[in-house]
Design a protein around this motif. Structure first.
Motif, short mmCIF file in Angstrom:
data_model
loop_
_atom_site.label_atom_id
_atom_site.label_comp_id
_atom_site.label_asym_id
_atom_site.label_seq_id
_atom_site.Cartn_x
_atom_site.Cartn_y
_atom_site.Cartn_z
N UNK A 83 0.82 -1.03 0.10
CA UNK A 83 0.32 0.46 -0.15
C UNK A 83 1.04 1.82 0.14
N UNK A 84 1.92 1.73 0.34
CA UNK A 84 2.94 2.85 0.76
C UNK A 84 3.27 2.78 -0.55
N UNK A 85 4.25 1.58 -1.42
CA UNK A 85 4.31 1.83 -2.57
C UNK A 85 3.50 2.10 -3.82
N UNK A 86 1.94 1.60 -3.17
CA UNK A 86 0.71 2.42 -4.16
C UNK A 86 0.89 3.64 -4.16
N UNK A 87 1.10 3.59 -3.29
CA UNK A 87 0.08 5.67 -2.46
C UNK A 87 1.16 6.99 -2.91
N UNK A 88 2.72 5.98 -2.30
CA UNK A 88 3.79 6.93 -3.26
C UNK A 88 3.84 7.15 -4.53
N UNK A 89 3.44 5.54 -5.43
CA UNK A 89 3.74 5.89 -6.60
C UNK A 89 2.03 6.72 -7.37
N UNK B 275 -4.58 5.12 -2.51
CA UNK B 275 -5.46 4.67 -3.47
C UNK B 275 -4.73 3.73 -4.26
N UNK B 276 -4.66 2.87 -5.20
CA UNK B 276 -3.87 1.95 -5.86
C UNK B 276 -3.31 2.76 -7.48
N UNK B 277 -2.93 2.88 -8.12
CA UNK B 277 -2.58 3.50 -9.38
C UNK B 277 -3.85 2.90 -10.19
N UNK B 278 -4.22 1.07 -10.12
CA UNK B 278 -5.02 -0.29 -10.42
C UNK B 278 -6.40 0.88 -10.54
N UNK B 279 -6.68 1.04 -8.82
CA UNK B 279 -7.67 1.03 -8.24
C UNK B 279 -8.25 2.98 -8.92
N UNK B 280 -7.50 3.82 -8.85
CA UNK B 280 -7.59 5.29 -10.07
C UNK B 280 -7.92 4.85 -11.13
N UNK B 281 -7.12 4.28 -12.00
CA UNK B 281 -7.38 4.35 -13.50
C UNK B 281 -8.81 3.45 -13.47
N UNK B 282 -9.68 2.74 -12.04
CA UNK B 282 -10.97 2.09 -12.64
C UNK B 282 -11.95 2.96 -12.35
N UNK B 283 -11.92 3.92 -11.25
CA UNK B 283 -13.13 5.27 -11.08
C UNK B 283 -12.44 5.87 -12.26
N UNK B 284 -11.31 6.64 -12.90
CA UNK B 284 -11.60 7.41 -13.87
C UNK B 284 -11.86 6.59 -14.96
N UNK B 285 -12.42 5.54 -15.39
CA UNK B 285 -12.91 4.66 -16.90
C UNK B 285 -14.09 4.60 -16.81
N UNK B 286 -14.06 3.87 -15.63
CA UNK B 286 -16.02 4.05 -15.05
C UNK B 286 -16.85 5.21 -15.02
N UNK B 287 -16.09 6.17 -14.39
CA UNK B 287 -16.74 8.22 -14.64
C UNK B 287 -16.74 8.21 -15.97
N UNK C 6 -3.98 10.74 -18.42
CA UNK C 6 -2.88 10.79 -19.60
C UNK C 6 -1.55 10.21 -18.62
N UNK C 7 -1.12 10.60 -17.97
CA UNK C 7 -0.26 10.02 -16.86
C UNK C 7 0.13 8.87 -16.38
N UNK C 8 -1.55 8.67 -15.88
CA UNK C 8 -1.51 7.23 -15.33
C UNK C 8 -1.29 5.86 -16.39
N UNK C 9 -1.97 6.32 -17.73
CA UNK C 9 -1.83 5.44 -19.12
C UNK C 9 -0.04 5.36 -19.45
N UNK C 10 0.40 6.64 -18.88
CA UNK C 10 2.28 6.09 -19.77
C UNK C 10 2.51 5.63 -19.06
N UNK C 11 2.63 5.97 -17.38
CA UNK C 11 2.72 5.34 -16.32
C UNK C 11 2.59 3.50 -16.87
N UNK C 12 1.44 2.94 -16.40
CA UNK C 12 1.13 1.80 -16.94
C UNK C 12 1.40 1.10 -18.34
#
Length: 150
Positions: A2-8, A89-101, A122-128
């Motif tokens: 979780x800590x690593x995901x938060x920082x990411x 929140x993890x990056x994957x959770x954030x992507x899900x929130x953004x895509x669903x909404x 854009x930043x999320x998808x580039x990182x992914x």
């Protein structure tokens, strides 16, 4: 993990976030967006998130309605029901929130409710994409070194 995901997540976001106060003119908000080269700004007053003002808000609520951007306050044209995520929140959770909404920008809040960053899809998808490219390279290297007959 979780800590690593938060920082990411915060590393991918605009920190500190671009923001304006609710009473500023649309023209002022557009100036901040242009200066920071972003498509949205958080609308914050005394550390509290009141809304988000995006390129889409500008197009649909100002330009299309022929409102004067110098005489119109951001509070009158911002999106006030804002989806947010916390800094845990993890990056994957954030992507899900953004895509669903169907969101392109997502404020990240700290445990105290203050806006810590503004995340773009854009930043999320580039990182992914970068993560997946690294995984593929690792697998290719593994197969080359330890492949059949290795």
């Amino acid at each position: 993990v979780k800590k690593g995901a938060q920082m990411a997540l915060l590393r991918m976001a605009r920190v500190p976030p671009p923001f304006v106060e609710p009473g500023v003119s649309v023209m002022n908000a557009v100036g901040v967006m242009a200066r920071d080269r972003v498509g949205a700004v958080a609308v914050v007053e005394e550390g509290v998130l009141h809304g988000i003002f995006t390129e889409r808000d500008l197009m649909l609520r100002v330009v299309q309605l022929k409102r004067n951007p110098e005489a119109t306050s951001v509070r009158d044209v911002m999106t006030s029901e804002v989806k947010t995520v916390t800094d845990t929140c993890t990056p994957d959770e954030a992507i899900n929130v953004m895509l669903v909404g169907h969101l392109r920008h997502l404020p990240i809040l700290g445990s105290d409710g203050k806006v810590l960053g503004l995340l773009s899809i854009r930043a999320l998808l580039e990182a992914k994409f970068d993560d997946l490219s690294r995984e593929v390279s690792s697998l290719e290297q593994y197969m080359a070194n330890d492949g059949p007959g290795g």
